[in-house]
Design a protein around this motif. Structure first.
Motif, PDB file in Angstrom:
ATOM      1  N   GLY A  80      89.124  18.370  54.618  1.00 44.04           N
ATOM      2  CA  GLY A  80      87.838  17.835  55.032  1.00 44.04           C
ATOM      3  C   GLY A  80      87.679  16.389  54.629  1.00 44.04           C
ATOM      4  O   GLY A  80      88.201  15.947  53.599  1.00 44.04           O
ATOM      5  N   ALA A  81      86.976  15.619  55.480  1.00 42.35           N
ATOM      6  CA  ALA A  81      86.643  14.223  55.186  1.00 42.35           C
ATOM      7  C   ALA A  81      85.137  14.064  55.340  1.00 42.35           C
ATOM      8  O   ALA A  81      84.539  14.583  56.294  1.00 42.35           O
ATOM      9  CB  ALA A  81      87.392  13.276  56.116  1.00 42.35           C
ATOM     10  N   PHE A  82      84.506  13.341  54.395  1.00 46.44           N
ATOM     11  CA  PHE A  82      83.046  13.238  54.369  1.00 46.44           C
ATOM     12  C   PHE A  82      82.630  11.801  54.096  1.00 46.44           C
ATOM     13  O   PHE A  82      83.375  11.011  53.512  1.00 46.44           O
ATOM     14  CB  PHE A  82      82.470  14.148  53.277  1.00 46.44           C
ATOM     15  N   THR A  83      81.417  11.511  54.514  1.00 47.62           N
ATOM     16  CA  THR A  83      80.795  10.234  54.176  1.00 47.62           C
ATOM     17  C   THR A  83      79.367  10.508  53.745  1.00 47.62           C
ATOM     18  O   THR A  83      78.766  11.521  54.111  1.00 47.62           O
ATOM     19  CB  THR A  83      80.825   9.271  55.370  1.00 47.62           C
ATOM     20  N   GLY A  84      78.821   9.605  52.935  1.00 50.40           N
ATOM     21  CA  GLY A  84      77.474   9.796  52.415  1.00 50.40           C
ATOM     22  C   GLY A  84      77.406   9.385  50.961  1.00 50.40           C
ATOM     23  O   GLY A  84      78.263   8.642  50.457  1.00 50.40           O
ATOM     24  N   ASP A  85      76.374   9.871  50.276  1.00 50.09           N
ATOM     25  CA  ASP A  85      76.161   9.537  48.873  1.00 50.09           C
ATOM     26  C   ASP A  85      76.804  10.614  48.000  1.00 50.09           C
ATOM     27  O   ASP A  85      76.347  11.754  47.960  1.00 50.09           O
ATOM     28  CB  ASP A  85      74.667   9.444  48.574  1.00 50.09           C
ATOM     29  N   PHE A  86      77.860  10.250  47.280  1.00 52.68           N
ATOM     30  CA  PHE A  86      78.562  11.200  46.415  1.00 52.68           C
ATOM     31  C   PHE A  86      78.022  11.180  44.980  1.00 52.68           C
ATOM     32  O   PHE A  86      78.531  11.889  44.112  1.00 52.68           O
ATOM     33  CB  PHE A  86      80.060  10.878  46.394  1.00 52.68           C
ATOM     34  N   LEU A 136      84.108  17.116  44.656  1.00 54.24           N
ATOM     35  CA  LEU A 136      83.757  16.001  45.522  1.00 54.24           C
ATOM     36  C   LEU A 136      82.394  15.411  45.165  1.00 54.24           C
ATOM     37  O   LEU A 136      82.227  14.189  45.107  1.00 54.24           O
ATOM     38  CB  LEU A 136      83.764  16.465  46.984  1.00 54.24           C
ATOM     39  N   ALA A 137      81.417  16.272  44.929  1.00 47.05           N
ATOM     40  CA  ALA A 137      80.059  15.816  44.601  1.00 47.05           C
ATOM     41  C   ALA A 137      79.301  16.977  43.974  1.00 47.05           C
ATOM     42  O   ALA A 137      79.694  18.142  44.127  1.00 47.05           O
ATOM     43  CB  ALA A 137      79.342  15.317  45.861  1.00 47.05           C
ATOM     44  N   PRO A 138      78.209  16.697  43.264  1.00 49.55           N
ATOM     45  CA  PRO A 138      77.371  17.790  42.753  1.00 49.55           C
ATOM     46  C   PRO A 138      76.852  18.664  43.899  1.00 49.55           C
ATOM     47  O   PRO A 138      76.751  18.219  45.050  1.00 49.55           O
ATOM     48  CB  PRO A 138      76.225  17.041  42.054  1.00 49.55           C
ATOM     49  N   ASP A 139      76.523  19.903  43.575  1.00 50.07           N
ATOM     50  CA  ASP A 139      76.125  20.871  44.605  1.00 50.07           C
ATOM     51  C   ASP A 139      74.936  20.392  45.433  1.00 50.07           C
ATOM     52  O   ASP A 139      74.891  20.596  46.651  1.00 50.07           O
ATOM     53  CB  ASP A 139      75.795  22.216  43.948  1.00 50.07           C
ATOM     54  N   ASP A 140      73.973  19.736  44.782  1.00 45.99           N
ATOM     55  CA  ASP A 140      72.782  19.319  45.519  1.00 45.99           C
ATOM     56  C   ASP A 140      73.084  18.196  46.516  1.00 45.99           C
ATOM     57  O   ASP A 140      72.390  18.035  47.523  1.00 45.99           O
ATOM     58  CB  ASP A 140      71.682  18.873  44.545  1.00 45.99           C
ATOM     59  N   LEU A 141      74.155  17.423  46.248  1.00 47.61           N
ATOM     60  CA  LEU A 141      74.512  16.336  47.157  1.00 47.61           C
ATOM     61  C   LEU A 141      75.510  16.771  48.228  1.00 47.61           C
ATOM     62  O   LEU A 141      75.603  16.134  49.287  1.00 47.61           O
ATOM     63  CB  LEU A 141      75.095  15.156  46.371  1.00 47.61           C
ATOM     64  N   MET A 142      76.264  17.825  47.953  1.00 46.57           N
ATOM     65  CA  MET A 142      77.256  18.289  48.928  1.00 46.57           C
ATOM     66  C   MET A 142      76.596  18.643  50.263  1.00 46.57           C
ATOM     67  O   MET A 142      77.146  18.385  51.340  1.00 46.57           O
ATOM     68  CB  MET A 142      78.007  19.507  48.390  1.00 46.57           C
ATOM     69  N   LYS A 143      75.402  19.218  50.207  1.00 47.98           N
ATOM     70  CA  LYS A 143      74.708  19.626  51.433  1.00 47.98           C
ATOM     71  C   LYS A 143      74.259  18.424  52.270  1.00 47.98           C
ATOM     72  O   LYS A 143      74.019  18.554  53.468  1.00 47.98           O
ATOM     73  CB  LYS A 143      73.495  20.491  51.074  1.00 47.98           C
ATOM     74  N   LYS A 144      74.155  17.259  51.627  1.00 44.14           N
ATOM     75  CA  LYS A 144      73.666  16.072  52.337  1.00 44.14           C
ATOM     76  C   LYS A 144      74.789  15.209  52.903  1.00 44.14           C
ATOM     77  O   LYS A 144      74.530  14.230  53.599  1.00 44.14           O
ATOM     78  CB  LYS A 144      72.803  15.230  51.388  1.00 44.14           C
ATOM     79  N   LEU A 145      76.031  15.554  52.574  1.00 45.73           N
ATOM     80  CA  LEU A 145      77.159  14.750  53.059  1.00 45.73           C
ATOM     81  C   LEU A 145      77.395  15.013  54.548  1.00 45.73           C
ATOM     82  O   LEU A 145      77.207  16.123  55.047  1.00 45.73           O
ATOM     83  CB  LEU A 145      78.426  15.078  52.270  1.00 45.73           C
ATOM     84  N   LYS A 146      77.860  13.979  55.228  1.00 44.80           N
ATOM     85  CA  LYS A 146      78.167  14.101  56.648  1.00 44.80           C
ATOM     86  C   LYS A 146      79.659  14.395  56.819  1.00 44.80           C
ATOM     87  O   LYS A 146      80.502  13.588  56.437  1.00 44.80           O
ATOM     88  CB  LYS A 146      77.820  12.801  57.371  1.00 44.80           C
ATOM     89  N   PRO A 147      80.011  15.555  57.405  1.00 46.63           N
ATOM     90  CA  PRO A 147      81.432  15.860  57.624  1.00 46.63           C
ATOM     91  C   PRO A 147      82.002  15.032  58.775  1.00 46.63           C
ATOM     92  O   PRO A 147      81.412  14.954  59.854  1.00 46.63           O
ATOM     93  CB  PRO A 147      81.430  17.349  57.941  1.00 46.63           C
TER      94      PRO A 147
END
Length: 515
Positions: free
Chosen positions: A372-378, A391-402
């Protein structure tokens, strides 16, 4: 240890009475045995559950695979058993109990050393071992011959009393003292020693400073200046595996090729670090405890700038083939931060049912499979501590753009191959394969005292088990003599029977035979 049972609870004795009762209970043999059993029992979780100071990668894997279980382990300090409050409580109680046992036992032992053997009983024939002597012999001659047999001898009017086997009590007392010394050595190591963990990738190095550790656990009396000023670099890591048979893929050996500098200004030297063959510099030991892969990735962002270029230590998912999960983060990428999830396959082969897997732990055909590749605030600039394996804390993982996931993922990349991201956000290249090693560095000033205490405990317990306390009496009257004897140790009467027969033989022998 004090052999008396715990005293009955005092009634109407007030606070002092309760303290006295508590002390007598703590220093009783029953309590000491219970604490010794609990001390051994409390060590079991340290063997079953990965310890943060020894296997940090396995601890991280538990957090990743089962966060709820990891949380419970953390609550009960099961990842740090030997530094937990409950282990320390058992240790201190056992230490106190042993001191309370040893002091009165030492007093009793010193009194026993000064005490003379008791006078001979009137009727020796009632003793477990008895024999009349067939020759005439004087009290003085009996005493002389028994002294040659290393008995402690006392004479009286027509009788001789002899005793030996005091080393049994000496061994018993030394065993308790050695246990106390062993606990004290552990305490010294905890106060004045330190240990830490580091992960080093091929081509990188380490200098023994507090800031260089991934995890550092100092004793209370340790300062930054206490650390030995050595350094080393990892030139190469070599691992060999079983290539055929049922045990194919099993590790046979692995070696870290180091360049070591013992102190600033010293000449650099080569050293081959192996399992159970630590690097030792002035008492500080460096142990090789694990290894894995750290593939090198290069991330180029949408503006053509290199946002990340370096090795990425991967967390092992499947030990037999070293299939590993890698997390690549490029927080400086433009126009947006980039993050990637990879599965590293040391020997990539097609898997049954589709997909890819690794057939061997050695890097025979290494490939990196993009999951997987993502962009956003990690959250890299938030100041919150983050795991390099996530990759990122759980609360931020949902906000990342795949950007790439599932069927859109490319074929596994071989070294030198790259993948271009959609939307012109850049590309990622799998450059080469390196390996990492995990080390535990420890300084324990109590190590040698603990070894000496363990050796003393072994010798002393052998003395207390093999040596018997025994007494011999001889009565001489009207030219005739008789001998009686007994052992003061239960269960050793059979062994004493042979020794008693030898004593009778020595006393019955003529003067020429004795000489």
């Amino acid at each position: 240890m004090d052999l008396h049972e715990p005293a009955k609870k005092p009634t109407g004795m007030g606070f002092t009475g309760w303290l006295r009762w508590g002390w007598r209970t703590l220093t009783s043999m029953k309590t000491a045995l219970i604490l010794l059993f609990l001390f051994a029992l409390a060590s079991i979780p340290g063997s079953l559950v990965p310890q943060r100071g020894v296997e940090p990668d396995k601890v991280a894997l538990i957090y990743q695979n089962d966060p709820a279980l990891a949380e419970w382990y953390e609550r009960f300090q099961l990842f740090d058993v030997f530094t937990s409050f409950w282990f320390a409580a058992i240790y201190l109680l056992l230490f106190t109990s042993l001191i309370g046992c040893i002091i009165p036992r030492t007093v009793t032992y010193l009194k026993e050393l000064r005490r003379k053997p008791p006078a001979a009983p009137r009727n020796l024939s009632r003793l477990p071992h008895y024999s009349p002597l067939s020759t005439e012999i004087s009290v003085e001659e009996v005493a002389k011959r028994l002294r040659k047999q290393r008995f402690r001898v006392v004479t009286g009017d027509g009788w001789v009393a002899a005793e030996k086997g005091y080393l049994r009590e000496t061994g018993n007392l030394l065993f308790h003292i050695s246990l106390l010394g062993l606990l004290a050595a552990v305490g010294i190591g905890s106060l004045y020693g330190y240990r830490g963990n580091i992960l080093v990738v091929e081509g990188d190095g380490f200098a023994n400073t507090v800031a260089a550790y991934d995890r550092f656990i100092p004793g209370r009396q340790v300062s930054a200046e206490s650390l030995e000023p050595f350094s080393f670099s990892l030139q190469d890591f070599q691992a060999t595996y079983q290539v055929t048979g049922e045990k194919k893929g099993q590790e046979l050996d692995y070696t870290a090729k180091l360049k070591v500098t013992d102190a600033p200004g010293d000449r650099e030297r080569d050293y081959d670090l192996k399992v159970n063959e630590p690097l030792e510099i002035n008492g500080t030991q460096t142990y090789l405890i694990g290894h894995g892969y750290a593939p090198v990735f290069r991330v180029t962002d949408g503006k053509g700038q290199v946002a990340y270029d370096g090795p990425v230590p991967c967390l092992i998912e499947y030990k037999p083939t070293l299939v590993s999960e890698c997390v690549v983060k490029a927080p400086d990428a433009q126009p947006g931060e980039l993050g990637f999830l990879f599965r590293f396959l040391p020997t990539s082969v097609p898997a049954q049912g589709g997909g890819f897997t690794s057939a061997f732990p050695g890097a025979l055909q290494p490939k990196a499979q993009l999951l997987g590749a993502f962009t956003g605030d990690f959250g890299m600039r938030s100041g919150r501590p983050q795991s390099v394996y996530k990759l990122a804390p759980d609360d931020l993982m949902k906000k990342l753009k795949p950007l790439v996931m599932g069927s859109k993922a490319p074929e596994p990349l071989a070294a030198g191959q790259s993948f271009t991201l959609p939307e012109g956000l850049g590309k990622i290249e799998f450059v080469e394969v390196r390996e990492w090693m995990t080390l535990q560095i420890a300084y324990d000033p109590g190590r040698v005292p603990a070894l000496l205490a363990s050796g003393l405990a072994t010798v002393s317990i052998a003395l207390s088990l093999m040596i018997r306390r025994r007494r011999v009496w001889v009565r001489v009257k009207d030219g005739t003599a008789e001998v009686g004897g007994l052992t003061r140790t239960e269960g050793s009467a059979a062994g004493f029977a042979e020794e008693f027969a030898d004593v009778v033989k020595v006393l019955s022998a003529g003067d020429k035979d004795v000489r």
